[in-house]
Design a protein around this motif. Structure first.
Motif, PDB file in Angstrom:
ATOM      1  N   PHE A   1       8.429  17.054   2.917  1.00 48.08           N
ATOM      2  CA  PHE A   1       8.336  16.879   1.514  1.00 48.08           C
ATOM      3  C   PHE A   1       8.217  17.755   0.434  1.00 48.08           C
ATOM      4  O   PHE A   1       9.147  17.921  -0.570  1.00 48.08           O
ATOM      5  CB  PHE A   1       7.146  15.996   1.113  1.00 48.08           C
ATOM      6  CG  PHE A   1       6.759  15.256  -0.294  1.00 48.08           C
ATOM      7  CD1 PHE A   1       7.570  14.450  -0.899  1.00 48.08           C
ATOM      8  CD2 PHE A   1       5.938  16.073  -1.130  1.00 48.08           C
ATOM      9  CE1 PHE A   1       7.370  13.930  -2.147  1.00 48.08           C
ATOM     10  CE2 PHE A   1       5.818  15.660  -2.294  1.00 48.08           C
ATOM     11  CZ  PHE A   1       6.506  14.560  -2.999  1.00 48.08           C
ATOM     12  N   ALA A   2       7.390  18.844   0.734  1.00 50.32           N
ATOM     13  CA  ALA A   2       7.541  20.082  -0.132  1.00 50.32           C
ATOM     14  C   ALA A   2       8.777  20.767  -0.112  1.00 50.32           C
ATOM     15  O   ALA A   2       9.239  21.153  -1.145  1.00 50.32           O
ATOM     16  CB  ALA A   2       6.637  21.008   0.468  1.00 50.32           C
ATOM     17  N   ASP A   3       9.589  20.837   1.100  1.00 49.24           N
ATOM     18  CA  ASP A   3      10.859  21.330   1.059  1.00 49.24           C
ATOM     19  C   ASP A   3      11.900  20.685   0.205  1.00 49.24           C
ATOM     20  O   ASP A   3      12.811  21.149  -0.645  1.00 49.24           O
ATOM     21  CB  ASP A   3      11.537  21.491   2.569  1.00 49.24           C
ATOM     22  CG  ASP A   3      12.789  22.141   2.622  1.00 49.24           C
ATOM     23  OD1 ASP A   3      12.900  23.220   1.856  1.00 49.24           O
ATOM     24  OD2 ASP A   3      13.413  21.576   3.299  1.00 49.24           O
ATOM     25  N   TYR A   4      11.777  19.318   0.250  1.00 48.78           N
ATOM     26  CA  TYR A   4      12.643  18.479  -0.552  1.00 48.78           C
ATOM     27  C   TYR A   4      12.297  18.768  -2.123  1.00 48.78           C
ATOM     28  O   TYR A   4      13.411  18.813  -2.890  1.00 48.78           O
ATOM     29  CB  TYR A   4      12.271  16.849  -0.305  1.00 48.78           C
ATOM     30  CG  TYR A   4      13.075  15.935  -1.182  1.00 48.78           C
ATOM     31  CD1 TYR A   4      14.232  15.510  -0.564  1.00 48.78           C
ATOM     32  CD2 TYR A   4      12.675  15.470  -2.356  1.00 48.78           C
ATOM     33  CE1 TYR A   4      15.071  14.472  -1.428  1.00 48.78           C
ATOM     34  CE2 TYR A   4      13.346  14.942  -3.192  1.00 48.78           C
ATOM     35  CZ  TYR A   4      14.686  14.144  -2.712  1.00 48.78           C
ATOM     36  OH  TYR A   4      15.246  13.423  -3.571  1.00 48.78           O
ATOM     37  N   VAL A   5      11.031  18.551  -2.359  1.00 50.47           N
ATOM     38  CA  VAL A   5      10.848  18.974  -3.788  1.00 50.47           C
ATOM     39  C   VAL A   5      11.351  20.194  -4.296  1.00 50.47           C
ATOM     40  O   VAL A   5      11.993  20.457  -5.197  1.00 50.47           O
ATOM     41  CB  VAL A   5       9.332  18.912  -4.305  1.00 50.47           C
ATOM     42  CG1 VAL A   5       8.997  19.077  -5.492  1.00 50.47           C
ATOM     43  CG2 VAL A   5       8.673  17.421  -3.704  1.00 50.47           C
ATOM     44  N   LYS A   6      11.328  21.136  -3.423  1.00 49.69           N
ATOM     45  CA  LYS A   6      11.578  22.618  -3.857  1.00 49.69           C
ATOM     46  C   LYS A   6      13.013  22.771  -3.922  1.00 49.69           C
ATOM     47  O   LYS A   6      13.608  23.279  -4.958  1.00 49.69           O
ATOM     48  CB  LYS A   6      11.178  23.730  -2.756  1.00 49.69           C
ATOM     49  CG  LYS A   6      11.534  25.119  -2.953  1.00 49.69           C
ATOM     50  CD  LYS A   6      11.173  26.161  -1.852  1.00 49.69           C
ATOM     51  CE  LYS A   6      11.524  27.299  -2.040  1.00 49.69           C
ATOM     52  NZ  LYS A   6      10.893  28.443  -0.849  1.00 49.69           N
ATOM     53  N   GLN A   7      13.898  22.242  -3.119  1.00 55.96           N
ATOM     54  CA  GLN A   7      15.368  21.996  -3.177  1.00 55.96           C
ATOM     55  C   GLN A   7      15.920  21.244  -4.128  1.00 55.96           C
ATOM     56  O   GLN A   7      17.064  21.567  -4.791  1.00 55.96           O
ATOM     57  CB  GLN A   7      16.013  21.871  -1.618  1.00 55.96           C
ATOM     58  CG  GLN A   7      15.502  22.970  -0.580  1.00 55.96           C
ATOM     59  CD  GLN A   7      16.476  22.739   0.643  1.00 55.96           C
ATOM     60  OE1 GLN A   7      17.690  22.458   0.289  1.00 55.96           O
ATOM     61  NE2 GLN A   7      15.688  22.778   1.766  1.00 55.96           N
ATOM     62  N   ASN A   8      15.345  20.225  -4.578  1.00 56.05           N
ATOM     63  CA  ASN A   8      15.880  19.566  -5.632  1.00 56.05           C
ATOM     64  C   ASN A   8      15.084  19.705  -7.107  1.00 56.05           C
ATOM     65  O   ASN A   8      15.707  19.090  -7.970  1.00 56.05           O
ATOM     66  CB  ASN A   8      15.580  17.934  -5.118  1.00 56.05           C
ATOM     67  CG  ASN A   8      16.207  17.330  -4.153  1.00 56.05           C
ATOM     68  OD1 ASN A   8      17.554  16.947  -4.393  1.00 56.05           O
ATOM     69  ND2 ASN A   8      15.840  17.533  -2.887  1.00 56.05           N
TER      70      ASN A   8
ATOM     71  N   GLY B   1       0.756  -1.410   0.125  1.00 59.53           N
ATOM     72  CA  GLY B   1      -0.052  -0.036   0.162  1.00 59.53           C
ATOM     73  C   GLY B   1       0.809   1.422   0.118  1.00 59.53           C
ATOM     74  O   GLY B   1       2.055   1.364   0.193  1.00 59.53           O
ATOM     75  N   LYS B   2       0.169   2.423  -0.207  1.00 63.22           N
ATOM     76  CA  LYS B   2       0.649   3.807  -0.333  1.00 63.22           C
ATOM     77  C   LYS B   2       1.075   4.283   1.011  1.00 63.22           C
ATOM     78  O   LYS B   2       0.276   3.592   2.188  1.00 63.22           O
ATOM     79  CB  LYS B   2      -0.023   4.729  -0.992  1.00 63.22           C
ATOM     80  CG  LYS B   2      -0.218   4.466  -2.267  1.00 63.22           C
ATOM     81  CD  LYS B   2      -1.144   5.469  -3.088  1.00 63.22           C
ATOM     82  CE  LYS B   2      -1.285   5.341  -4.653  1.00 63.22           C
ATOM     83  NZ  LYS B   2      -2.040   6.502  -5.058  1.00 63.22           N
ATOM     84  N   GLN B   3       2.041   5.159   1.059  1.00 60.21           N
ATOM     85  CA  GLN B   3       2.577   5.668   2.757  1.00 60.21           C
ATOM     86  C   GLN B   3       1.856   7.003   2.818  1.00 60.21           C
ATOM     87  O   GLN B   3       1.443   7.499   1.840  1.00 60.21           O
ATOM     88  CB  GLN B   3       3.969   5.657   2.747  1.00 60.21           C
ATOM     89  CG  GLN B   3       4.836   4.407   2.346  1.00 60.21           C
ATOM     90  CD  GLN B   3       4.472   3.358   3.226  1.00 60.21           C
ATOM     91  OE1 GLN B   3       4.423   3.346   4.607  1.00 60.21           O
ATOM     92  NE2 GLN B   3       4.430   2.104   2.596  1.00 60.21           N
ATOM     93  N   SER B   4       1.574   7.170   4.122  1.00 58.97           N
ATOM     94  CA  SER B   4       0.976   8.193   4.390  1.00 58.97           C
ATOM     95  C   SER B   4       1.934   9.555   4.471  1.00 58.97           C
ATOM     96  O   SER B   4       3.111   9.465   4.250  1.00 58.97           O
ATOM     97  CB  SER B   4       0.715   8.294   5.925  1.00 58.97           C
ATOM     98  OG  SER B   4       2.022   8.171   7.025  1.00 58.97           O
ATOM     99  N   GLU B   5       1.213  10.612   4.201  1.00 55.45           N
ATOM    100  CA  GLU B   5       1.834  12.019   4.074  1.00 55.45           C
ATOM    101  C   GLU B   5       2.847  12.299   5.274  1.00 55.45           C
ATOM    102  O   GLU B   5       4.226  12.598   4.907  1.00 55.45           O
ATOM    103  CB  GLU B   5       1.007  13.148   4.133  1.00 55.45           C
ATOM    104  CG  GLU B   5       1.748  14.427   3.759  1.00 55.45           C
ATOM    105  CD  GLU B   5       0.716  15.691   3.487  1.00 55.45           C
ATOM    106  OE1 GLU B   5       1.187  16.643   3.327  1.00 55.45           O
ATOM    107  OE2 GLU B   5      -0.500  15.478   3.343  1.00 55.45           O
ATOM    108  N   HIS B   6       2.286  11.838   6.525  1.00 57.62           N
ATOM    109  CA  HIS B   6       3.451  11.948   7.618  1.00 57.62           C
ATOM    110  C   HIS B   6       4.535  11.221   7.447  1.00 57.62           C
ATOM    111  O   HIS B   6       5.710  11.654   7.809  1.00 57.62           O
ATOM    112  CB  HIS B   6       2.707  11.412   8.636  1.00 57.62           C
ATOM    113  CG  HIS B   6       3.294  11.383  10.256  1.00 57.62           C
ATOM    114  ND1 HIS B   6       3.852  12.530  10.790  1.00 57.62           N
ATOM    115  CD2 HIS B   6       3.991  10.159  10.818  1.00 57.62           C
ATOM    116  CE1 HIS B   6       4.594  11.918  11.821  1.00 57.62           C
ATOM    117  NE2 HIS B   6       4.573  10.830  11.860  1.00 57.62           N
TER     118      HIS B   6
END
Length: 232
Positions: free
Chosen positions: A78-85, A59-64
């Motif tokens: 996660f948002a910070d990871y996407v932004k920096q990468n 199954g999929k993992q939670s946002e947490h």
């Protein structure tokens, strides 16, 4: 969330865990992630099965969970990871596009070189792509050369197999195993010519005939009992 990015994050998490853990078994790494983050052993195990071992039906993992993984890697979320990468990814994609264009250019240039070589070889060989009959055999000649004899397109088989020969009592007219003819002839009046391959006469274009026992005996009669008539 983007599964491709999540897979990337999980891969980095387990790679980091390997640098911090002496033992690299799945069990050891799952325990290390359990003790180093707010993620339980079971959750780490599911992540390992899905993204490392590539097992299906997980199954999929939670946002947490994903946010915790990003924090373990040194990001706020996660948002910070996407932004920096994202900048790096854009740069990589641009490079890939550039590489594809470069490969297309290289492929195009290679094609031109190959075609040029082929055309060059064709021009080089054009001069010897014909042949002419010389007394008892064919010889390669330049198609542009003027001969009194007829020039014909080069035929490697006829060039190598068709010869005009003389026959006598020692000549093998037939294959010993198959009994198929080994000699072909052309008769004009009382004159007979013998050749080593079937096809057309090299000068007048008439069809050569396969030798028969009758023709062999008629044109090369058996010797009589005189010493001079025996083949050595």
């Amino acid at each position: 969330m983007n599964e491709v990015i999540i897979n990337e994050i999980v891969q980095k998490v387990f790679a980091k865990a390997k640098t911090e853990c002496a033992i690299h078994t799945n069990n050891a790494l799952n325990n290390h992630i359990d003790s180093s983050t707010a993620i339980s052993y079971k959750t780490a195990e599911r992540l390992c099965q899905k993204y490392i071992d590539k097992k299906e039906n997980i199954g999929k993992q939670s946002e947490h969970t994903i946010n915790v993984l990003c924090q373990y890697l040194g990001y706020k979320s996660f948002a910070d990871y996407v932004k920096q990468n994202s900048k790096g990814k854009i740069s990589v994609e641009v490079n890939k596009v550039g590489e594809k264009k470069n490969w297309k250019v290289i492929a195009f240039i290679s094609l031109i070189v190959v075609v040029g070589l082929i055309l060059g070889l064709s021009e080089k060989n054009k001069g010897t792509s014909c042949m002419v009959w010389k007394v008892d055999h064919f010889e390669k000649v330049a198609c542009s050369v003027s001969h009194k004899e007829n020039i014909v397109p080069l035929d490697e088989v006829r060039l190598n197999t068709l010869k005009k020969v003389e026959v006598d009592l020692t000549t093998n007219f037939f294959d010993e195993t198959t009994q198929k003819p080994l000699i072909w002839y052309y008769k004009s009046g009382n004159k007979i010519e013998y050749y080593t391959a079937p096809g057309l006469h090299p000068v007048n274009g008439k069809t050569l005939k396969a030798i028969t026992e009758y023709m062999a005996n008629k044109t090369v009669p058996m010797h009589i009992f005189e010493e001079s008539s025996f083949a050595e």
